[in-house]
Write a protein that holds these residues in place. Sequence first.
Motif, PDB file in Angstrom:
ATOM      1  N   ALA A 237       0.432  -1.508  -0.067  1.00 56.69           N
ATOM      2  CA  ALA A 237       0.051  -0.266  -0.487  1.00 56.69           C
ATOM      3  C   ALA A 237       1.144   0.880   0.233  1.00 56.69           C
ATOM      4  CB  ALA A 237      -1.015   0.238   0.867  1.00 56.69           C
ATOM      5  N   GLU A 238       0.190   2.366  -1.042  1.00 51.31           N
ATOM      6  CA  GLU A 238       1.184   3.543  -1.067  1.00 51.31           C
ATOM      7  C   GLU A 238       0.233   4.534   0.117  1.00 51.31           C
ATOM      8  OE1 GLU A 238       1.093   7.648  -3.837  1.00 51.31           O
ATOM      9  OE2 GLU A 238       1.033   5.082  -4.607  1.00 51.31           O
ATOM     10  N   HIS A 239       1.510   4.580   0.855  1.00 51.50           N
ATOM     11  CA  HIS A 239       1.199   5.632   1.667  1.00 51.50           C
ATOM     12  C   HIS A 239       2.052   7.619   1.750  1.00 51.50           C
ATOM     13  CE1 HIS A 239       5.687   5.459   3.772  1.00 51.50           C
ATOM     14  NE2 HIS A 239       5.671   4.681   3.501  1.00 51.50           N
ATOM     15  N   ALA A 240       1.571   8.498   2.622  1.00 48.60           N
ATOM     16  CA  ALA A 240       2.274   9.446   2.483  1.00 48.60           C
ATOM     17  C   ALA A 240       3.685   9.685   2.624  1.00 48.60           C
ATOM     18  CB  ALA A 240       2.099  11.406   3.324  1.00 48.60           C
ATOM     19  N   ASP A 241       4.940  10.399   2.728  1.00 50.22           N
ATOM     20  CA  ASP A 241       6.039   9.881   2.880  1.00 50.22           C
ATOM     21  C   ASP A 241       6.419  10.335   4.310  1.00 50.22           C
ATOM     22  OD1 ASP A 241       5.763  12.758   2.785  1.00 50.22           O
ATOM     23  OD2 ASP A 241       6.945  13.518   1.590  1.00 50.22           O
ATOM     24  N   VAL A 242       5.268  11.224   5.498  1.00 57.40           N
ATOM     25  CA  VAL A 242       5.965  11.254   6.302  1.00 57.40           C
ATOM     26  C   VAL A 242       5.289   9.932   7.054  1.00 57.40           C
ATOM     27  CG1 VAL A 242       6.234  13.566   6.197  1.00 57.40           C
ATOM     28  CG2 VAL A 242       4.109  12.750   6.730  1.00 57.40           C
ATOM     29  N   GLN A 243       4.762   8.895   6.124  1.00 59.59           N
ATOM     30  CA  GLN A 243       4.101   7.527   6.746  1.00 59.59           C
ATOM     31  C   GLN A 243       4.777   6.501   7.500  1.00 59.59           C
ATOM     32  OE1 GLN A 243       0.413   8.063   4.769  1.00 59.59           O
ATOM     33  NE2 GLN A 243      -0.510   9.821   6.891  1.00 59.59           N
ATOM     34  N   GLY A 244       6.502   6.696   6.897  1.00 62.94           N
ATOM     35  CA  GLY A 244       7.363   5.510   7.039  1.00 62.94           C
ATOM     36  C   GLY A 244       7.690   4.743   7.565  1.00 62.94           C
ATOM     37  N   GLU A 245       6.978   5.357   8.968  1.00 63.50           N
ATOM     38  CA  GLU A 245       6.827   4.722  10.750  1.00 63.50           C
ATOM     39  C   GLU A 245       5.747   4.526  10.932  1.00 63.50           C
ATOM     40  OE1 GLU A 245       9.166   6.268  13.333  1.00 63.50           O
ATOM     41  OE2 GLU A 245      11.373   6.824  12.069  1.00 63.50           O
ATOM     42  N   SER A 246       4.532   4.577  10.870  1.00 64.09           N
ATOM     43  CA  SER A 246       3.174   4.546  11.184  1.00 64.09           C
ATOM     44  C   SER A 246       2.689   4.357  10.367  1.00 64.09           C
ATOM     45  CB  SER A 246       2.433   6.096  10.895  1.00 64.09           C
ATOM     46  OG  SER A 246       2.778   6.920   9.718  1.00 64.09           O
ATOM     47  N   ALA A 247       2.993   3.607   9.068  1.00 70.36           N
ATOM     48  CA  ALA A 247       2.568   3.445   7.847  1.00 70.36           C
ATOM     49  C   ALA A 247       2.135   2.013   8.146  1.00 70.36           C
ATOM     50  CB  ALA A 247       1.872   3.349   6.762  1.00 70.36           C
ATOM     51  N   PRO A 248       4.010   1.002   8.296  1.00 73.00           N
ATOM     52  CA  PRO A 248       3.864  -0.207   8.618  1.00 73.00           C
ATOM     53  C   PRO A 248       3.795  -0.212  10.017  1.00 73.00           C
ATOM     54  CG  PRO A 248       6.244   1.169   7.893  1.00 73.00           C
ATOM     55  CD  PRO A 248       5.434   2.262   7.918  1.00 73.00           C
ATOM     56  N   ALA A 249       3.627   0.590  11.421  1.00 73.06           N
ATOM     57  CA  ALA A 249       2.968  -0.228  12.347  1.00 73.06           C
ATOM     58  C   ALA A 249       1.917  -0.265  12.345  1.00 73.06           C
ATOM     59  CB  ALA A 249       3.626   1.381  12.918  1.00 73.06           C
ATOM     60  N   VAL A 250       1.223   0.100  11.436  1.00 71.47           N
ATOM     61  CA  VAL A 250      -0.877  -0.690  11.997  1.00 71.47           C
ATOM     62  C   VAL A 250      -0.151  -1.933  10.778  1.00 71.47           C
ATOM     63  CG1 VAL A 250      -2.339  -0.588   9.723  1.00 71.47           C
ATOM     64  CG2 VAL A 250      -1.620   2.179  10.375  1.00 71.47           C
ATOM     65  N   PHE A 251       0.250  -2.199  10.190  1.00 70.18           N
ATOM     66  CA  PHE A 251       0.087  -3.377  10.217  1.00 70.18           C
ATOM     67  C   PHE A 251       1.620  -4.522  11.394  1.00 70.18           C
ATOM     68  CE2 PHE A 251      -0.086  -2.169   6.108  1.00 70.18           C
ATOM     69  CZ  PHE A 251      -1.719  -3.076   5.569  1.00 70.18           C
ATOM     70  N   ALA A 252       2.416  -4.235  11.659  1.00 66.60           N
ATOM     71  CA  ALA A 252       3.245  -5.021  12.674  1.00 66.60           C
ATOM     72  C   ALA A 252       2.819  -4.770  13.866  1.00 66.60           C
ATOM     73  CB  ALA A 252       4.365  -3.966  13.214  1.00 66.60           C
ATOM     74  N   ALA A 253       1.191  -3.868  14.390  1.00 62.61           N
ATOM     75  CA  ALA A 253       0.906  -4.103  15.316  1.00 62.61           C
ATOM     76  C   ALA A 253      -0.837  -4.649  15.595  1.00 62.61           C
ATOM     77  CB  ALA A 253      -0.364  -2.342  15.503  1.00 62.61           C
ATOM     78  N   ALA A 254      -0.853  -5.332  14.615  1.00 63.19           N
ATOM     79  CA  ALA A 254      -1.637  -6.692  14.338  1.00 63.19           C
ATOM     80  C   ALA A 254      -1.244  -8.067  14.308  1.00 63.19           C
ATOM     81  CB  ALA A 254      -2.357  -6.256  12.644  1.00 63.19           C
ATOM     82  N   GLY A 255      -0.774  -8.070  14.800  1.00 59.69           N
ATOM     83  CA  GLY A 255       0.278  -8.879  14.845  1.00 59.69           C
ATOM     84  C   GLY A 255       0.531 -10.900  14.070  1.00 59.69           C
ATOM     85  N   ARG A 256      -0.648 -10.127  12.815  1.00 56.98           N
ATOM     86  CA  ARG A 256      -0.627 -11.099  12.155  1.00 56.98           C
ATOM     87  C   ARG A 256       0.393 -11.367  10.942  1.00 56.98           C
ATOM     88  NH1 ARG A 256      -6.825 -10.191  12.295  1.00 56.98           N
ATOM     89  NH2 ARG A 256      -6.518  -7.475  11.362  1.00 56.98           N
ATOM     90  N   TRP A 257       1.323 -10.002  10.309  1.00 56.21           N
ATOM     91  CA  TRP A 257       1.707  -9.871   9.671  1.00 56.21           C
ATOM     92  C   TRP A 257       3.726 -10.573   9.589  1.00 56.21           C
ATOM     93  CZ3 TRP A 257      -0.995  -8.952   5.264  1.00 56.21           C
ATOM     94  CH2 TRP A 257      -1.932  -8.817   5.659  1.00 56.21           C
ATOM     95  N   LEU A 258       3.716 -10.898   9.082  1.00 54.39           N
ATOM     96  CA  LEU A 258       5.894 -11.677   8.366  1.00 54.39           C
ATOM     97  C   LEU A 258       5.888 -10.261   6.969  1.00 54.39           C
ATOM     98  CD1 LEU A 258       5.301 -14.575   8.750  1.00 54.39           C
ATOM     99  CD2 LEU A 258       5.932 -13.506  11.076  1.00 54.39           C
ATOM    100  N   ASP A 259       7.766 -10.269   7.524  1.00 52.57           N
ATOM    101  CA  ASP A 259       8.531  -9.027   6.851  1.00 52.57           C
ATOM    102  C   ASP A 259       7.441  -7.983   6.290  1.00 52.57           C
ATOM    103  OD1 ASP A 259       9.979 -11.905   6.302  1.00 52.57           O
ATOM    104  OD2 ASP A 259       8.940 -12.806   4.708  1.00 52.57           O
ATOM    105  N   VAL A 260       7.426  -7.595   7.312  1.00 56.22           N
ATOM    106  CA  VAL A 260       6.879  -5.458   7.309  1.00 56.22           C
ATOM    107  C   VAL A 260       7.656  -4.655   7.034  1.00 56.22           C
ATOM    108  CG1 VAL A 260       5.229  -3.865   8.175  1.00 56.22           C
ATOM    109  CG2 VAL A 260       4.854  -6.251   9.196  1.00 56.22           C
ATOM    110  N   ALA A 261       7.626  -4.252   5.724  1.00 56.94           N
ATOM    111  CA  ALA A 261       8.778  -3.417   5.218  1.00 56.94           C
ATOM    112  C   ALA A 261       8.630  -2.586   4.653  1.00 56.94           C
ATOM    113  CB  ALA A 261       9.727  -3.983   4.374  1.00 56.94           C
ATOM    114  N   ASP A 262       8.998  -1.040   4.506  1.00 59.09           N
ATOM    115  CA  ASP A 262       8.702   0.011   4.147  1.00 59.09           C
ATOM    116  C   ASP A 262       9.505   0.289   2.919  1.00 59.09           C
ATOM    117  OD1 ASP A 262       6.489   2.107   4.397  1.00 59.09           O
ATOM    118  OD2 ASP A 262       8.226   3.363   4.312  1.00 59.09           O
ATOM    119  N   HIS A 263       9.157   1.072   1.438  1.00 59.34           N
ATOM    120  CA  HIS A 263       9.576   1.145   0.234  1.00 59.34           C
ATOM    121  C   HIS A 263       9.852   2.347   0.126  1.00 59.34           C
ATOM    122  CE1 HIS A 263       9.607  -3.351  -0.071  1.00 59.34           C
ATOM    123  NE2 HIS A 263       7.945  -3.063  -0.093  1.00 59.34           N
TER     124      HIS A 263
END
Length: 279
Positions: A237-263
Amino acid sequence: MRATAARRAAAQRLREASVASPERDADLLLAHVLGIPLGRLPLVDALAAREQEAYDALVVRRAAREPLQHLTGTAAFRHVELAVGPGVFVPRPETELLAGWAIEQAQAVAAPVVVDLCTGSGAVAAAVKDEVPDAEVHAVELDEQAYAWAERNLSGTGVDLRHGDMATAFDDLLGTVDVVVCNPPYIPLEAWESVAAEARDHDPHLALFSGQDGLDAMRVLERRAAQLLRPGGVVGAEHADVQGESAPAVFAAAGRWLDVADHRDLAGRARYVTARLAR
């Protein structure tokens, strides 16, 4: 009027209007008026009166920050050309990176099933189907005007386009999807004034703004992607350039995702997040 003088005057007017790429936009508008490829402009000597009049009218509209693509009626996206205009989000070049990621993921799977949520003009879905012809591609769009543009762009491509909400779309595909891709709205409501005039005044607000922190749609996407994907399937999913930490955190916090990475994009800005559903 000499074509070179007309192009120079147009570029200056666009520069004074703070258009980001005045010379290129001036050239693209003139090529559009003349109905020729951009590379043939240096061969044009002079403009007829009607050509000059049409060109001047388009330059005035572009100087008022009407999107270039609305004036030409088309937008290039990877290897496809899309019809765009009022009522639909104009696809951006940086989104081609997210589409490229989705294409690579689909190519790694036999007979892949790909879902494009918030398809807008249909850009990502069209690109995936164009470059992975054996993919089963599905797309959904909520906004009625944007849906009409997507319908036009995806007609005859084999993409399954539906009119609906990404939060509830594709109940028939639950647990079977290989790749979910999405360019959701992600601008915080408080960032209204910082948005470029072309987007703020012409793109549908449903495609731009997403709650106080800009991540409301990302949270919906995280939940729906988890339901749609097969175990081991991937989401991007695309996100704003200031969301490089907060967007991945949405997936990391859910506890059901692996290999969460930002690009990052080609300018080095945080651009899109990817994750893999745990098995």
